[in-house]
Design a protein around this motif. Sequence first.
Motif, short mmCIF file in Angstrom:
data_model
loop_
_atom_site.label_atom_id
_atom_site.label_comp_id
_atom_site.label_asym_id
_atom_site.label_seq_id
_atom_site.Cartn_x
_atom_site.Cartn_y
_atom_site.Cartn_z
N ILE A 92 0.86 -1.29 -0.10
CA ILE A 92 -0.16 0.07 0.15
C ILE A 92 1.15 1.20 -0.05
O ILE A 92 0.57 2.19 -0.99
N GLU A 96 0.78 3.86 -2.98
CA GLU A 96 0.38 5.40 -2.82
C GLU A 96 1.66 6.32 -3.14
O GLU A 96 1.45 7.43 -3.84
N THR A 124 -5.54 -6.39 -1.72
CA THR A 124 -5.60 -4.77 -1.97
C THR A 124 -6.17 -4.30 -3.06
O THR A 124 -7.20 -3.28 -3.24
N TRP A 128 -9.27 -1.66 -4.05
CA TRP A 128 -9.22 -0.27 -4.68
C TRP A 128 -9.81 -0.23 -6.18
O TRP A 128 -10.37 0.69 -6.40
#
Length: 276
Positions: A92, A96, A124, A128
């Motif tokens: 993550i 990001e 994840t 998303w």
Amino acid sequence: MQTRPIPSSGEALPVIGCGTYVGFDVGPNGNKLKALADVIRTLRDAGGKVFDSSPMYGRAEAVLGDLLADAPDPGHTFIATKVWTRGRQAGITQMERSFALLKAKRIDLMQVHNLLDWETHLGTLRRWKQDGRIRYLGVTHYTASAYDELEAVMRKETLDFVQLNYSLDDRAAERKLLPLATDRGIAILVNVPFGGGGLLRRLGNRPLPDWAGEIGCTSWAQILLKFVLAQPAVTCVIPGTGNPAHMADNCRGGTGVLPDPALRKRIIADWEAGSI
């Protein structure tokens, strides 16, 4: 430029894109950045829009983000990048950072690079995608030695994209993975269509074969790209370049007539015989 549908959505994707490995890993050099801006403009002017990057490509994400911010046109941009680390939070954090470097509120395609900790990261990415942070998800690899694992992931998971290596001198993907992608409704991005550059260097100084004109080719790069695109399972080819002239040449490989099955067989036979 020709387009092909992304199987999971039907969205049309231009068949030639641009990889950013090496070519976009540059510092604050005005001449190099101008050339890269011209690469982006050349691809877009030809009808292309796919730019593929990765956090392992040095400064490429940051350079691409800056250049796209200076030439905003979301309708002519399809940004693909990758996650390449172990652990949920590490993934993550890395992703990001990619959003920040690319100056993107939403990334079109996020891929698990080289299948590293793919089960963790796909969890994840599914969240998303559902939340609209990414539009598509996928996995990548660049060596045939990983194809057994890649095949298993393609059979087990619901994927929008798989990125893999495929070229005239590296056709292992056509035995199982390309047919499987068709069966599973997975788009295929092809990296290293020039055999990592070695294939193109080997052929570059040889005269074009007599059949090149039959498929509208004026360079070996166009021949090699059209050979790859003659596989209907292939959605888009993303040769890397930081050279606007090479980008223009690559784009021409996505236009006009493609080799039919008979010509593909001839190209392979000529290659294996050493006559090209």
